[in-house]
Design an enzyme around this catalytic site. Structure first.
Site, PDB file in Angstrom:
ATOM      1  N   LYS A   1      38.014 -81.072  91.744  1.00  0.00           N
ATOM      2  CA  LYS A   1      37.712 -82.242  92.063  1.00  0.00           C
ATOM      3  C   LYS A   1      38.199 -83.708  91.346  1.00  0.00           C
ATOM      4  O   LYS A   1      38.287 -83.518  90.114  1.00  0.00           O
ATOM      5  CB  LYS A   1      35.963 -82.308  91.786  1.00  0.00           C
ATOM      6  CG  LYS A   1      35.625 -82.231  90.147  1.00  0.00           C
ATOM      7  CD  LYS A   1      33.839 -82.097  90.167  1.00  0.00           C
ATOM      8  CE  LYS A   1      33.710 -81.816  88.593  1.00  0.00           C
ATOM      9  NZ  LYS A   1      34.025 -83.287  87.819  1.00  0.00           N
TER      10      LYS A   1
ATOM     11  N   CYS B   1      29.780 -85.886  84.583  1.00  0.00           N
ATOM     12  CA  CYS B   1      29.990 -84.982  85.486  1.00  0.00           C
ATOM     13  C   CYS B   1      28.662 -84.022  85.933  1.00  0.00           C
ATOM     14  O   CYS B   1      28.488 -83.608  87.207  1.00  0.00           O
ATOM     15  CB  CYS B   1      31.176 -84.047  85.403  1.00  0.00           C
ATOM     16  SG  CYS B   1      32.505 -85.131  85.606  1.00  0.00           S
TER      17      CYS B   1
ATOM     18  N   VAL C   1      29.886 -79.896  81.089  1.00  0.00           N
ATOM     19  CA  VAL C   1      29.985 -81.077  80.323  1.00  0.00           C
ATOM     20  C   VAL C   1      30.520 -82.081  81.474  1.00  0.00           C
ATOM     21  O   VAL C   1      31.126 -81.894  82.234  1.00  0.00           O
ATOM     22  CB  VAL C   1      31.283 -80.946  79.431  1.00  0.00           C
ATOM     23  CG1 VAL C   1      30.526 -79.898  78.221  1.00  0.00           C
ATOM     24  CG2 VAL C   1      32.403 -80.319  79.481  1.00  0.00           C
ATOM     25  N   THR C   2      30.148 -83.090  80.916  1.00  0.00           N
ATOM     26  CA  THR C   2      29.355 -83.697  80.133  1.00  0.00           C
ATOM     27  C   THR C   2      28.062 -83.942  80.892  1.00  0.00           C
ATOM     28  O   THR C   2      27.817 -84.366  81.841  1.00  0.00           O
ATOM     29  CB  THR C   2      30.026 -85.022  79.238  1.00  0.00           C
ATOM     30  OG1 THR C   2      29.838 -86.180  80.185  1.00  0.00           O
ATOM     31  CG2 THR C   2      31.172 -84.933  78.386  1.00  0.00           C
TER      32      THR C   2
ATOM     33  N   GLN D   1       9.071 -88.215  86.440  1.00  0.00           N
ATOM     34  CA  GLN D   1       8.342 -88.454  87.556  1.00  0.00           C
ATOM     35  C   GLN D   1       8.412 -87.259  88.292  1.00  0.00           C
ATOM     36  O   GLN D   1       8.728 -87.430  89.814  1.00  0.00           O
ATOM     37  CB  GLN D   1       9.368 -89.503  88.348  1.00  0.00           C
ATOM     38  CG  GLN D   1       9.733 -90.776  87.394  1.00  0.00           C
ATOM     39  CD  GLN D   1      10.459 -91.887  88.271  1.00  0.00           C
ATOM     40  OE1 GLN D   1       9.952 -92.376  89.275  1.00  0.00           O
ATOM     41  NE2 GLN D   1      11.805 -92.122  87.794  1.00  0.00           N
TER      42      GLN D   1
ATOM     43  N   ASP E   1      33.332 -78.171  84.849  1.00  0.00           N
ATOM     44  CA  ASP E   1      34.382 -78.811  84.177  1.00  0.00           C
ATOM     45  C   ASP E   1      34.491 -78.356  82.326  1.00  0.00           C
ATOM     46  O   ASP E   1      34.682 -79.222  81.496  1.00  0.00           O
ATOM     47  CB  ASP E   1      34.093 -80.285  83.865  1.00  0.00           C
ATOM     48  CG  ASP E   1      34.303 -80.809  85.155  1.00  0.00           C
ATOM     49  OD1 ASP E   1      34.348 -80.217  86.182  1.00  0.00           O
ATOM     50  OD2 ASP E   1      34.314 -82.166  85.590  1.00  0.00           O
TER      51      ASP E   1
ATOM     52  N   LYS F   1      33.764 -87.484  89.544  1.00  0.00           N
ATOM     53  CA  LYS F   1      32.699 -87.008  88.589  1.00  0.00           C
ATOM     54  C   LYS F   1      31.862 -86.144  89.217  1.00  0.00           C
ATOM     55  O   LYS F   1      31.505 -84.931  88.820  1.00  0.00           O
ATOM     56  CB  LYS F   1      32.160 -88.117  88.021  1.00  0.00           C
ATOM     57  CG  LYS F   1      32.818 -89.116  87.124  1.00  0.00           C
ATOM     58  CD  LYS F   1      33.894 -88.655  86.235  1.00  0.00           C
ATOM     59  CE  LYS F   1      34.682 -89.597  85.217  1.00  0.00           C
ATOM     60  NZ  LYS F   1      36.004 -88.857  84.699  1.00  0.00           N
TER      61      LYS F   1
ATOM     62  N   GLU G   1      37.873 -81.020  86.754  1.00  0.00           N
ATOM     63  CA  GLU G   1      37.983 -82.237  87.180  1.00  0.00           C
ATOM     64  C   GLU G   1      39.498 -82.455  86.846  1.00  0.00           C
ATOM     65  O   GLU G   1      40.057 -82.451  85.610  1.00  0.00           O
ATOM     66  CB  GLU G   1      37.499 -83.372  86.108  1.00  0.00           C
ATOM     67  CG  GLU G   1      37.835 -84.938  86.837  1.00  0.00           C
ATOM     68  CD  GLU G   1      36.688 -85.842  85.639  1.00  0.00           C
ATOM     69  OE1 GLU G   1      35.802 -85.521  85.033  1.00  0.00           O
ATOM     70  OE2 GLU G   1      37.232 -86.928  85.798  1.00  0.00           O
TER      71      GLU G   1
HETATM   72  N1  TIU Z   1      33.625 -83.784  83.248  1.00  0.00           N
HETATM   73  C1  TIU Z   1      33.074 -84.969  82.796  1.00  0.00           C
HETATM   74  O1  TIU Z   1      32.038 -85.297  82.557  1.00  0.00           O
HETATM   75  N2  TIU Z   1      34.140 -85.987  82.712  1.00  0.00           N
HETATM   76  C2  TIU Z   1      34.213 -86.909  82.051  1.00  0.00           C
HETATM   77  O2  TIU Z   1      35.075 -87.961  82.032  1.00  0.00           O
HETATM   78  N3  TIU Z   1      33.167 -87.091  81.117  1.00  0.00           N
HETATM   79  C3  TIU Z   1      32.899 -88.072  79.931  1.00  0.00           C
HETATM   80  O3  TIU Z   1      31.945 -87.893  79.423  1.00  0.00           O
HETATM   81  N4  TIU Z   1      33.932 -88.725  79.785  1.00  0.00           N
END
Ligand code: TIU
Length: 227
Positions: free
Chosen positions: A131, A164, A159-160, A204, A26, A134, A74
C-alpha cells in the site's frame, strides 16, 4: 452461521467464524528495526520490536483456527510514481523515501527494509497487500479481496497504532466492517498516542470499533475453531 463473541471494550465483539480475518499492518523491518523509515523520522524503534512475539502468537492462533490472515506493507514503487511529493518531502528526515539506507532503499518494494520481519513472515497463500498510503484500502485491492471472501469482521494488529492501524480501522469502519484492535499486538513510538488511540476508537459506544487483548481474542476464536 453461528455468532460468537470475544470479550472486548466497550462491549463484547460479535463475530462469525466464516466472516472474520486478522489483518497485520506493516510489521516491516523499515518500522521495527534500526536504520529504516521509522528511525529516519527520529523514532526509537525498540518499543515496536517488543510486540513481535505477541503478534506472532495472534497470527498462530488465527492459523490454528483456520481463519484468514492478511498482511500489509507500506511501500512504494522503485520509480516513486506512487509516492506523492507531499509525502516524500515532508519534514527533515535523515533519509527520505527512496534514499539508500542500511536496509536498502527506504520504504521501496522489494528492498530488505520493506520486508515483513522474519518472525512474522506470511505463509504461502496468505494475502499480502502493498500500500502506498497509511490506510490499507487507499489505492489497493483490499476491499475487493475481502468482499470476494465474504469477510465482514477485522481484527487489527501491527504498527503504528495511531498512524497506519488507526487509519485503516477508520477506512474499514466507514466501509461497514466491524473492527477489533488487539491492544497488546499493536504499538506506537509514542505511548501516549497508543493509549489515546485505543480510547478514541472505543469511546462513544465504539465509534470506530472494539479493543481486546490477544489472550481474549485467542480465547474467542478458539471457541470458533471448536464449534
Ligand atoms: N505503518 C505506519 O504506521 N507508517 C508510519 O509512517 N507510521 C509512523 O508512525 N510514522
Amino acid at each position: 452461521m453461528t455468532t460468537q463473541t470475544i470479550g472486548a471494550a466497550p462491549f463484547d465483539f460479535p463475530f462469525a467464524a466464516e466472516e472474520i480475518a486478522l489483518i497485520v499492518i506493516d510489521m516491516q523491518r523499515d518500522f521495527v528495526e534500526p536504520g529504516g523509515f521509522g528511525a529516519s523520522l527520529g523514532n526509537d524503534v525498540s518499543r515496536l520490536l517488543a510486540i513481535v512475539p505477541t503478534v506472532a502468537r495472534l497470527i498462530d492462533g488465527f492459523r490454528a483456527a483456520r481463519l484468514p490472515v492478511l498482511h500489509t506493507r507500506e511501500c512504494h514503487r522503485p520509480d516513486l510514481s506512487d509516492c506523492p511529493p507531499a509525502k516524500r518531502l515532508r519534514g527533515a528526515p535523515s533519509l527520505r523515501i527512496g534514499d539508500d539506507g542500511p536496509m536498502g532503499r527506504i520504504l521501496i518494494a522489494g528492498e530488505p527494509g520493506a520486508e515483513i520481519v522474519p518472525e512474522l513472515v506470511p505463509l504461502p497463500g496468505e494475502t499480502v497487500i502493498d500500500k502506498p498510503g497509511k490506510g490499507a484500502f487507499y489505492a489497493t485491492g483490499l476491499g475487493d479481496i475481502l468482499a470476494a471472501r465474504g469477510i465482514r469482521q477485522l481484527v487489527f494488529a501491527g504498527v503504528t497504532t495511531e498512524v497506519c492501524v488507526q487509519t485503516t480501522m477508520r477506512e474499514a469502519n466507514d466501509r461497514g466492517y466491524d473492527c477489533l484492535l488487539a491492544t497488546d499486538a499493536t504499538e506506537s513510538y509514542f505511548p501516549a498516542f497508543k493509549a489515546a488511540t485505543v480510547e478514541m476508537i472505543t469511546a462513544q459506544g465504539g465509534i470506530v470499533g472494539w479493543a481486546a487483548t490477544t489472550d481474549a481474542i485467542l480465547a474467542g476464536i478458539g471457541g470458533a475453531r471448536d464449534a
